[in-house]
Design an enzyme around this catalytic site. Structure first.
Site, PDB file in Angstrom:
ATOM      1  CB  VAL A 192      -0.952   0.049   1.223  1.00  0.00           C
ATOM      2  CG1 VAL A 192      -1.974  -1.069   1.142  1.00  0.00           C
ATOM      3  CG2 VAL A 192      -0.166  -0.031   2.544  1.00  0.00           C
ATOM      4  N   GLY A 250       1.219   4.258  -2.695  1.00  0.00           N
ATOM      5  CA  GLY A 250       0.053   5.084  -2.975  1.00  0.00           C
ATOM      6  C   GLY A 250      -0.596   5.688  -1.749  1.00  0.00           C
ATOM      7  CG  HIS A 251      -2.457   5.393   2.325  1.00  0.00           C
ATOM      8  ND1 HIS A 251      -2.085   5.738   3.605  1.00  0.00           N
ATOM      9  CD2 HIS A 251      -3.786   5.634   2.250  1.00  0.00           C
ATOM     10  CE1 HIS A 251      -3.154   6.152   4.278  1.00  0.00           C
ATOM     11  NE2 HIS A 251      -4.192   6.103   3.484  1.00  0.00           N
ATOM     12  CE1 TYR A 252      -3.436   9.499   1.468  1.00  0.00           C
ATOM     13  CE2 TYR A 252      -2.244   9.663   3.542  1.00  0.00           C
ATOM     14  CZ  TYR A 252      -3.428   9.542   2.852  1.00  0.00           C
ATOM     15  OH  TYR A 252      -4.614   9.439   3.536  1.00  0.00           O
ATOM     16  CB  ILE A 312       0.394   7.319   6.735  1.00  0.00           C
ATOM     17  CG1 ILE A 312       1.107   8.668   6.868  1.00  0.00           C
ATOM     18  CG2 ILE A 312      -0.385   7.010   8.016  1.00  0.00           C
ATOM     19  CD1 ILE A 312       0.143   9.822   7.161  1.00  0.00           C
TER      20      ILE A 312
END
Lengths: 171, 164
Positions: free
Chosen positions: A78, A81-83, A88
């Site tokens: 993840v 893309g986060h972020y 985070i």
């Protein structure tokens, strides 16, 4: 573009490692299997392994207690893309760590646990790449419905409180 | 139509965690309807092996919630977007409750999210709603509390900030 390549590489590497580490332990515990799912690791946004620190055991007032630990790797799928540039660990991935921990520490006598509700969750502080999550679980219920109340902490302190509800086939 | 360009101007999420495809209706400050098409090409499916059975392809339930939360976040930030997570304010979910899952969601299913603002208090927005697939309920969300915090408060190594 960098994000795309990085994410694909990370998922592949972690996925294959996870398959070796987890299938055996989940299979032998006999706890996984949401509504006819196979014995493989469930399709999940979290690649990290769940370590059982304290297996499910009877607590006070009819509860069942357990503890797990999850180390959030910097290569989690993840993060690109986060972020971008500011990783985070998503709150829903903290919930997923509790979900996966619940599947690994199912109350004795329950089988085929399936997540049916997130009754409540409070996010108390952020989780970053490299954090080790300590998850304390308290199970209550029985006869087909189990509730799991969990406290999640990082080295910096409380990170989240999560209350899940599962259905189960009683053995 | 509100498509990817507009969504990316508002939300900081990117591949593989941008889980909204299109917004079909938006009434600023009130409600939103948004669409997410589930596909087997999302990275969560990469670890499934040849022995996977049909039920293994159910979309991860926490990501159904994440996708809905992004529609809620888009609604909450539409009029003052902060798409750069490094600067300005970061939108965070302080708490979520009453989330119920009603049916598995599979590749090929199209989620239709509905989210409505029920209250705004200072920097906090309270939103409720749910998601359907082909008109059938898939998810309900009783209450989600979104808070806005300066990005600088969230850097690793700093003391953990208190979130509501």
């Amino acid at each position: 573009m960098t994000g795309t390549i990085g994410a694909a590489g990370a998922a592949g590497a972690v996925g294959s490692a996870g398959a070796v580490g987890d299938v055996g332990s989940i299979g032998s515990a006999g706890t996984l299997g949401s509504a006819g799912a196979s014995s493989t690791r469930p399709c999940s946004p979290v690649a990290a392994r769940v370590e059982v620190v304290r297996p499910a055991a009877a607590g006070d007032r009819g509860t069942v207690r357990a503890a797990t630990a999850v180390t959030v790797g910097e290569d989690e799928t993840v993060f690109p893309g986060h972020y971008p540039g500011f990783p985070i660990f998503p709150g829903v991935c903290v919930i997923e760590c509790v979900h996966l921990s619940g599947l690994r520490t199912a109350p004795p006598g329950s089988a085929g646990l399936e997540l049916v509700a997130v009754e409540s969750t409070r996010f108390l502080s952020p989780v970053f790449p490299g954090d080790r999550l300590a998850v304390d679980l308290v199970w209550t219920g029985g006869t087909g419905v189990w509730k799991c109340a969990a406290k999640v902490a990082t080295e910096r302190g409380a990170a989240a409180q999560v209350r899940l509800r599962f259905t189960a086939e009683e053995a | 139509m509100i498509g990817q360009l507009e969504i990316r101007r508002v939300l900081p999420h990117r591949f593989p965690m941008l889980l909204l495809d299109r917004v079909t209706e938006l009434v600023p400050g009130r409600r939103v309807t948004a669409v997410k098409a589930v596909t087997c090409n999302e990275p969560w499916y990469q670890g499934l092996g040849p022995d996977a059975v049909a039920a293994d392809y159910a979309y991860p339930r926490v990501l159904l919630l994440e996708s809905w939360c992004q529609s809620a976040g888009l609604l909450a930030t539409w009029e003052s977007p902060e798409p750069d997570a490094l600067e300005g304010r970061v939108m965070l979910f302080g708490s979520v409750s009453g989330v119920e899952y009603h049916r598995p969601v599979l590749p090929g299913d199209v989620l239709e999210h509905r989210a409505a603002i029920t209250r705004v208090v200072d920097d906090t927005v309270i939103i409720e709603g749910g998601a359907t697939v082909a008109g059938e309920p898939a998810l309900t969300v009783g209450l989600a509390v979104l808070a806005f915090r300066p990005a600088g408060e969230l850097r690793p190594g700093d003391p953990a900030p208190a979130l509501p």
